[in-house]
Write an enzyme that holds these catalytic residues in place. Structure first.
Site, mmCIF file in Angstrom:
data_model
loop_
_atom_site.group_PDB
_atom_site.id
_atom_site.type_symbol
_atom_site.label_atom_id
_atom_site.label_comp_id
_atom_site.label_asym_id
_atom_site.label_seq_id
_atom_site.Cartn_x
_atom_site.Cartn_y
_atom_site.Cartn_z
ATOM 1 N N MET A 175 0.833 -1.188 0.000
ATOM 2 C CA MET A 175 0.000 0.000 0.000
ATOM 3 C C MET A 175 0.867 1.237 0.000
ATOM 4 O O MET A 175 1.876 1.276 0.685
ATOM 5 C CB MET A 175 -0.846 0.014 1.262
ATOM 6 C CG MET A 175 -2.189 -0.594 1.054
ATOM 7 S SD MET A 175 -3.113 -0.502 2.544
ATOM 8 C CE MET A 175 -4.527 0.263 1.968
ATOM 9 N N ASN A 197 -3.107 -7.888 2.888
ATOM 10 C CA ASN A 197 -2.644 -6.873 1.946
ATOM 11 C C ASN A 197 -1.678 -7.447 0.914
ATOM 12 O O ASN A 197 -0.697 -6.789 0.536
ATOM 13 C CB ASN A 197 -1.970 -5.740 2.725
ATOM 14 C CG ASN A 197 -1.948 -4.437 1.970
ATOM 15 O OD1 ASN A 197 -1.907 -4.418 0.743
ATOM 16 N ND2 ASN A 197 -1.956 -3.337 2.698
ATOM 17 N N TYR A 198 -1.928 -8.670 0.451
ATOM 18 C CA TYR A 198 -1.112 -9.229 -0.635
ATOM 19 C C TYR A 198 -1.451 -8.515 -1.936
ATOM 20 O O TYR A 198 -2.618 -8.297 -2.266
ATOM 21 C CB TYR A 198 -1.371 -10.727 -0.790
ATOM 22 C CG TYR A 198 -0.690 -11.567 0.253
ATOM 23 C CD1 TYR A 198 0.644 -11.955 0.106
ATOM 24 C CD2 TYR A 198 -1.379 -11.981 1.393
ATOM 25 C CE1 TYR A 198 1.267 -12.729 1.065
ATOM 26 C CE2 TYR A 198 -0.760 -12.755 2.367
ATOM 27 C CZ TYR A 198 0.570 -13.125 2.189
ATOM 28 O OH TYR A 198 1.186 -13.880 3.150
ATOM 29 N N GLU A 199 -0.419 -8.164 -2.703
ATOM 30 C CA GLU A 199 -0.611 -7.445 -3.953
ATOM 31 C C GLU A 199 -0.040 -8.179 -5.162
ATOM 32 O O GLU A 199 -0.248 -7.751 -6.298
ATOM 33 C CB GLU A 199 0.018 -6.052 -3.850
ATOM 34 C CG GLU A 199 -0.576 -5.220 -2.718
ATOM 35 C CD GLU A 199 -0.132 -3.763 -2.751
ATOM 36 O OE1 GLU A 199 0.646 -3.394 -3.660
ATOM 37 O OE2 GLU A 199 -0.569 -3.013 -1.856
ATOM 38 N N HIS A 200 0.680 -9.293 -4.924
ATOM 39 C CA HIS A 200 1.323 -10.018 -6.020
ATOM 40 C C HIS A 200 1.020 -11.511 -5.913
ATOM 41 O O HIS A 200 1.089 -12.087 -4.822
ATOM 42 C CB HIS A 200 2.838 -9.793 -5.996
ATOM 43 C CG HIS A 200 3.206 -8.348 -6.071
ATOM 44 N ND1 HIS A 200 3.122 -7.617 -7.239
ATOM 45 C CD2 HIS A 200 3.662 -7.487 -5.121
ATOM 46 C CE1 HIS A 200 3.506 -6.374 -7.005
ATOM 47 N NE2 HIS A 200 3.837 -6.271 -5.731
#
Length: 297
Positions: A1, A142-145
């Site tokens: 984030m 909050n994983y983004e990949h």
């Protein structure tokens, strides 16, 4: 984030007596402390520690650990005694732990379990230890990949079973997820929501991932779209004051949009990313956001 984000928060389990304000903290190691942040007594205030990740904290480059979480926030300034102190001085404060993040020491933080059962077992054990050590109340995902071509059922089952188990064990009392409008990200988080939305209390949607030229009307349209995507849930809207981020900013109408949402009965809380970025400007947007919430009651 990304830095200095604020988002409107809606609670799946119901609206609390006080409006909800949330603040990410600790990711940038700039010396910010919990006690630096202004806390309005009229809100329910959640600090969100950024981050814990299932990566080896001693390896270089960082390597994944299949669910064994380690602490990656600024523990030198945010330790167990700091959390105990801020809670004892402010009865309206709770603390959450954010899992995943964009990067771990410069390495993209991928969600990459070897198996559902092993990841969940490791995550429950390691996170329970961290949560109890630091007196944490909830978690934020909050994983983004994600590994290219990965099965979104893996993410749904791992995260859903983790939240369910931690809640059933009395380890946490609330959970949130932090998606944004990217195809792979949405695919995984919407699968999780479909299967386990009933155990997720907040959707911290990253509206700051949209264009920095976003207008108030576009902002409201994006909120409606995501409310449909996370149906029956309560979706957070967000802004970032960081030059590197987009979305509707505080200087271009975010709080005007808040007033519009208030009139529609859609303003149930605000969260900011992050205290680390806001320290330099004296937390002016945090103060304004909390005042907006208190004024909306």
């Amino acid at each position: 984030m990304g830095p200095c984000i604020i988002a409107l928060v809606l609670s799946l389990s119901g609206t609390s007596a006080a409006p909800l304000f949330r603040e990410y903290i600790g990711a940038e190691f700039n010396g910010v402390r919990l006690s630096d942040v202004p806390i309005n007594p009229g809100v329910e205030f959640h600090f969100i520690l950024a981050f814990a990740a299932d990566y080896d904290s001693s390896a270089s480059p960082a390597s994944s650990t299949d669910g064994i979480f380690n602490v990656f926030w600024d523990t030198g300034n945010i330790g167990p005694s700091d959390i105990s102190s801020i809670k004892s001085q402010n009865s309206n404060v709770k603390v959450a732990l954010s899992l995943g993040s964009d990067t771990v020491r410069g390495t993209l933080a991928y969600f990459n379990p070897a198996s559902i059962d092993m990841w969940v077992a490791n995550a429950v054990t390691s996170l329970t230890s961290i949560i109890q050590q630091y007196d944490i109340d909830g978690i934020d995902v909050n994983y983004e990949h994600f590994v290219q071509g990965s099965d979104n059922n893996m993410f749904s089952q791992c995260i859903g079973q983790l939240i369910t188990t931690l809640k059933n064990n009395g380890v946490i009392s609330f959970a949130s997820i932090a998606p944004f409008d990217d195809g792979d990200v949405q695919r995984n988080y919407m699968a999780l929501w479909k299967d386990y939305g009933s155990v997720i209390d907040y959707v911290n949607f990253q509206f700051y991932a949209y264009s920095r030229s976003t207008t108030i009307s576009q902002f409201e349209n994006y909120l409606n779209q995501q409310a449909n995507n996370y149906d029956s849930g309560k979706v957070l809207v967000s802004f970032s004051s960081a030059p590197s981020k987009g979305g509707l900013t505080p200087d271009n109408g975010f709080f005007t949009a808040c007033s519009s949402l208030q009139s529609q009965g859609m303003l149930n809380g605000i969260f900011t990313w992050s205290a680390d970025e806001s320290k330099a400007n004296g937390f002016e947007y945090e103060i304004q956001a909390q005042a907006t919430l208190v004024g909306s009651r």
